[in-house]
Design an enzyme around this catalytic site. Structure first.
Site, short mmCIF file in Angstrom:
data_model
loop_
_atom_site.label_atom_id
_atom_site.label_comp_id
_atom_site.label_asym_id
_atom_site.label_seq_id
_atom_site.Cartn_x
_atom_site.Cartn_y
_atom_site.Cartn_z
N ASN A 200 -87.67 56.80 112.96
CA ASN A 200 -86.60 57.78 113.12
C ASN A 200 -86.66 58.48 114.48
OD1 ASN A 200 -85.65 57.38 110.40
ND2 ASN A 200 -87.40 58.57 109.71
N HIS B 177 -80.97 63.07 99.39
CA HIS B 177 -82.39 62.73 99.54
C HIS B 177 -83.20 63.18 98.32
CE1 HIS B 177 -86.45 62.89 101.40
NE2 HIS B 177 -85.99 61.88 102.12
N GLU C 222 -76.25 65.73 102.81
CA GLU C 222 -76.83 65.38 104.10
C GLU C 222 -75.69 65.22 105.10
OE1 GLU C 222 -79.83 62.17 103.91
OE2 GLU C 222 -79.79 62.44 101.73
N SER D 181 -79.71 59.07 104.95
CA SER D 181 -80.89 58.40 105.49
C SER D 181 -80.95 56.91 105.19
CB SER D 181 -82.16 59.07 104.96
OG SER D 181 -82.18 59.05 103.55
N ASP E 279 -78.05 69.24 105.30
CA ASP E 279 -79.31 68.68 105.79
C ASP E 279 -79.00 67.81 107.02
OD1 ASP E 279 -81.63 67.30 106.35
OD2 ASP E 279 -82.15 66.97 104.24
N HIS F 259 -81.02 63.63 109.99
CA HIS F 259 -80.73 62.43 110.78
C HIS F 259 -79.54 62.61 111.71
CE1 HIS F 259 -83.67 59.87 108.73
NE2 HIS F 259 -83.34 60.54 107.64
N LYS G 216 -88.10 63.66 113.49
CA LYS G 216 -87.25 62.49 113.75
C LYS G 216 -86.87 62.50 115.23
CE LYS G 216 -86.04 62.10 108.92
NZ LYS G 216 -86.99 63.12 108.43
#
Length: 392
Positions: free
Chosen positions: A50, A136, A180, A184, A209, A212, A243
């Site tokens: 990541n 997640h 998110e 992910s 979130d 990413h 990440k």
């Protein structure tokens, strides 16, 4: 101690315990779902991580880690409420708040703990949490353990979310919506503009979130909320340092100091752990400075992601049409996914093989994680190797 020598359970109770574990582990192996830690070697390109801008090896990031360690020691020495919160932690927190346009926040040792703290402790027994179906595991587990009721809406389906909001808005004191930004395992993302429109019609606490999304999106790399110009609408923003920020740890930023004060006094995930090491904090602080100036690399990475997805589609691989660095290639069955992963490893490419329960049954996949240093030639070679495997 010889790790290869079988442990002998002389007591019937412990023997039964061992047998139960053995049976469950063997079942996972039979289903090709057994997970194990492997030290991968002899590959020439890592497409499984990541670290989307390869900042782990950037001289400025390494220097930041080294300088913080020299100034403040190899560890923080205590939990944050004792004496573990050091000047380097304050500097990182202030930098994050300024970057993400939030007035306050707190740091956590991991993203998993940050999500646990937010979702276990903030929603109360008279509240409802509406969460995307593919959130997640750190969020899903927290919701199971928390006091509030929760329901899942269909993945990225904001019409379904609107239906649930309308149905339940009068039954609960507060409704939380959690998602998110970039998912992910699929690399896709919700329409945050529309999500904010819903929030204006049916008020809720929006928890996003950005694990990413950070680095890959936004004019200054601040994430998908920055990209869509809705940062001010996010009530609670969670992100990680491990990440694109090339370190380890996480943060929770909030629009209200009261949220931070509440978690500081109730979240055991924060209170009872020795705090982040200065080296982790120094590395992340330096990485932010680099990411904020990384517009060209950000745009190039997303353009490369779009092109690779098109090439996969032309070769009849199942993927999606988003542009995040996370490129899913759905294979189907777990055993075939592992075979393809191992085939690519023989050609020098390390990619992730994701299987249930991380993803639904029948959707095992390769998770190809692009980064800014990958070349077009390398992706062409990767696709050729994938196509060869499919022909055979």
């Amino acid at each position: 101690m010889n790790a290869n020598r079988p442990y002998v359970f002389s007591n019937p109770l412990t023997h039964s315990f061992h047998q139960r574990l053995e049976k469950q582990v063997q079942h996972l192996k039979d289903e090709n779902l057994f997970r194990e830690v492997r030290e991968f070697q002899n590959y020439r390109l890592n497409l499984s991580g990541n670290d989307y801008f390869q900042l782990r090896f950037h001289p400025q990031v390494l220097a930041g880690a080294r300088q913080a360690a020299e100034n403040f020691g190899s560890g923080s020495g205590a939990s944050p409420l004792l004496s573990g919160f050091l000047p380097c932690h304050r500097k990182l927190l202030e930098t994050l708040c300024e970057w993400k346009h939030k007035p306050c926040g707190m740091l956590f040792n991991t993203g998993f703990l940050a999500n646990q703290a937010v979702l276990k402790h903030l929603p109360g027994k008279n509240d409802l949490v509406l969460a995307d179906k593919l959130i997640h595991h750190s969020i899903a587990q927290a919701l199971v353990q928390g006091q509030a009721r929760f329901k899942r809406y269909h993945h990225l389906d904001l019409d379904h979310l609107r239906e649930l909001l309308e149905k339940y808005k009068s039954e609960y004191e507060t409704i939380f919506v959690v998602t998110e930004s970039v998912f992910s395992m699929d690399g896709d993302h919700p329409d945050l503009d529309r999500l904010v429109e819903l929030k204006h019609k049916v008020p809720f606490i929006l928890v996003l979130d950005e694990a990413h999304g950070t680095g890959a999106y936004g004019p200054a790399g601040g994430g998908l909320a920055e990209e869509m110009n809705v940062l001010d609408e996010i009530d609670i923003l969670v992100g990680t340092l491990g990440k694109a920020l090339a370190s380890a740890g996480a943060y929770v930023l909030a629009a209200s100091q009261t949220v931070v004060d509440y978690l500081t006094n109730h979240a055991g995930e924060y209170i009872y752990s020795t705090f982040l090491s200065p080296a982790q904090v120094g590395a992340a602080t330096s990485a932010i400075e680099i990411l904020r100036q990384g517009t060209d690399k950000r745009q190039a990475l997303r353009a490369m992601s779009r092109k690779f997805r098109c090439q996969l589609d032309e070769s009849r691989w199942e993927t999606n049409d988003f542009d995040s660095p996370i490129v899913p290639v759905v294979v189907g069955e777990a055993d075939e996914t592992l075979k393809l992963r191992d085939h690519l490893l023989k050609h020098g490419y390390l990619v992730g093989a994701v299987r249930p329960p991380t993803v639904p049954r029948g959707t095992s996949r390769l998770r190809v994680s692009l980064h800014s240093e990958v070349t077009e030639s390398e992706l062409n070679d990767l696709l050729t190797a994938m196509n060869q495997w499919k022909k055979n």
